[in-house]
Write an enzyme that holds these catalytic residues in place. Structure first.
Site, PDB file in Angstrom:
ATOM      1  N   HIS A 148       3.315  -2.550  -8.529  1.00 43.21           N
ATOM      2  CA  HIS A 148       3.519  -1.170  -8.969  1.00 43.21           C
ATOM      3  C   HIS A 148       4.957  -0.986  -9.429  1.00 43.21           C
ATOM      4  CE1 HIS A 148       3.946   3.351  -7.964  1.00 43.21           C
ATOM      5  NE2 HIS A 148       3.592   3.181  -9.222  1.00 43.21           N
ATOM      6  N   GLU A 160       6.691  -2.195  -6.041  1.00 48.21           N
ATOM      7  CA  GLU A 160       5.899  -2.324  -4.824  1.00 48.21           C
ATOM      8  C   GLU A 160       4.917  -3.476  -5.010  1.00 48.21           C
ATOM      9  OE1 GLU A 160       5.658   2.166  -2.978  1.00 48.21           O
ATOM     10  OE2 GLU A 160       4.369   1.729  -4.699  1.00 48.21           O
TER      11      GLU A 160
END
Length: 397
Positions: A148, A160
């Site tokens: 992410h 992430e």
């Protein structure tokens, strides 16, 4: 096919599916790091348009002296486009950045599983959907992970790295090291709803909206209170900046995935704004009204009321109330084993520009004090939203 950790990025081809702002940004990051990158989009001409935008972005870096003309040419030469997903070259890593819809992503991953090498890592850039659900039905789901990125990817350092139920540890380790090689600051988490940033940040928006609805203060005064604590933007002006529709969609996704936990319930205020088309700066009206130059109108705080709020009880103190909820959310996430305390603080300082990580704030305030504040809020507003994490009383993080 070489692994993600092959010494030379030339040997690690990357494909990006989706040529919007996120996909183009990810492609730029990968190509700048030395990888051959193939870009594809379902819309005719979108991938070519994205390449043009990437060139424009690189030219701006060149104008600032951060990139030489030779380096610019090398980056651009590494980027190619494909007509369809099936025509993507064989890749070591495929990152999808298509629309935030589970059915769309699952269909795409099934196509990638059929056409890409069996050892290619398949990563989704989803901001809130479940990695395990996206990987459902894919042969060897160990190679499916979340990566992410935050917008804009060439600027934002945080990524992430998200573990689904069957994601392979070696795949996650390799992807984490690859993100570091790309100049990013990766954090690890399990596929909890909203991951780290979009889950822990929910109270930052929600508490201000609830206080505005209750008439505690006007929007400008509430925003000024949070800025006084070191936040770059207040929560209400920030949702206008993000887009009320975008912020509501993420919040609703987290709420639905947590079985409608009252901690994450969207407010009627935000739902009404979206229904009315008052989406924030992009429509000229949200919580605030905006002038043609984007300046918020009537955004002057009531200084006397601001001072009263900051000295008042937890129920009407925007800073104390918001921080208590942020600390509670962060501690609870760590307590469930979904991320480390260090990664939570890194994610929130880099991903949302918080002046301090919520775990660090909790240690500073004192976990017992936060638990007492939440207990007071729970008595004032029963229903489960303000229930303290058990970890607060245990002194864990």
């Amino acid at each position: 096919m070489p692994t993600l950790t092959s010494p030379s990025p030339d040997d690690v081809p990357v494909a990006v599916v989706g040529a919007g702002a996120m996909g183009a940004g990810i492609a730029q990051v990968a190509a700048t790091a030395g990888h051959p990158v193939a870009l594809v989009d379902a819309a005719t001409g979108a991938a070519e348009d994205a390449v043009a935008r990437i060139i424009g972005s690189l030219q701006r870096l060149e104008a600032k002296g951060r990139l030489s003309s030779a380096q610019l040419e090398e980056v651009v030469e590494r980027i190619s486009t494909a007509d369809t997903v099936e025509r993507l070259p064989r890749s070591a890593l495929v990152v999808e950045a298509v629309r935030e819809d589970l059915a769309t992503k699952r269909d795409l991953f099934a196509r990638l599983a059929r056409t890409q090498p069996a050892d290619a890592v398949l990563a989704t850039n989803t901001s809130s959907l479940d990695i395990t659900a996206i990987a459902d039905g894919i042969p060897d789901p160990a190679r499916v992970i979340g990566l992410h990125f935050f917008n804009p990817p060439p600027v934002m350092r945080l990524v992430e790295v998200v573990r689904g139920a069957e994601s392979g540890r070696d795949v996650l380790d390799d992807a984490t090291e690859l993100m570091r090689a790309w100049g990013k600051s990766p954090v690890r988490c399990t596929s909890t709803p909203g991951f780290i940033v979009n889950r822990v940040a929910r109270p930052f928006y929600g508490e201000a909206q609830r206080m505005l609805m209750a008439g505690v203060a006007d929007a400008a005064t509430l925003d000024a209170a949070l800025r006084s604590a070191g936040f770059r933007m207040g929560p209400l002006e920030l949702t206008d900046f993000i887009g009320q529709d975008v912020n509501l969609a993420v919040g609703t996704s987290v709420w639905e995935q947590t079985d409608r936990d009252p901690r994450y319930e969207p407010t009627s205020l935000q739902q009404e704004l979206v229904a009315a088309g008052h989406l924030g700066r992009k429509t000229g009206r949200g919580v605030y009204r905006y002038a043609a130059d984007g300046a918020a109108l009537g955004a002057e705080p009531d200084e006397q009321r601001l001072a009263e709020l900051l000295e008042g009880p937890i129920e009407t103190n925007p800073v104390a109330r918001t921080l208590a909820m942020l600390v509670n959310e962060a501690v609870d996430l760590v307590h469930r084993g979904e991320a480390t305390a260090a990664d939570v603080d890194t994610a929130m300082t880099l991903g949302t520009n918080y002046p301090k990580g919520p775990i660090a704030w909790g240690r500073e305030i004192g976990y017992a004090a936060v638990a007492d504040q939440l207990a007071a809020l729970d008595r004032a507003f029963p229903g489960g939203r303000y229930r303290p994490s058990p970890a607060l009383r245990e002194g864990q993080d």
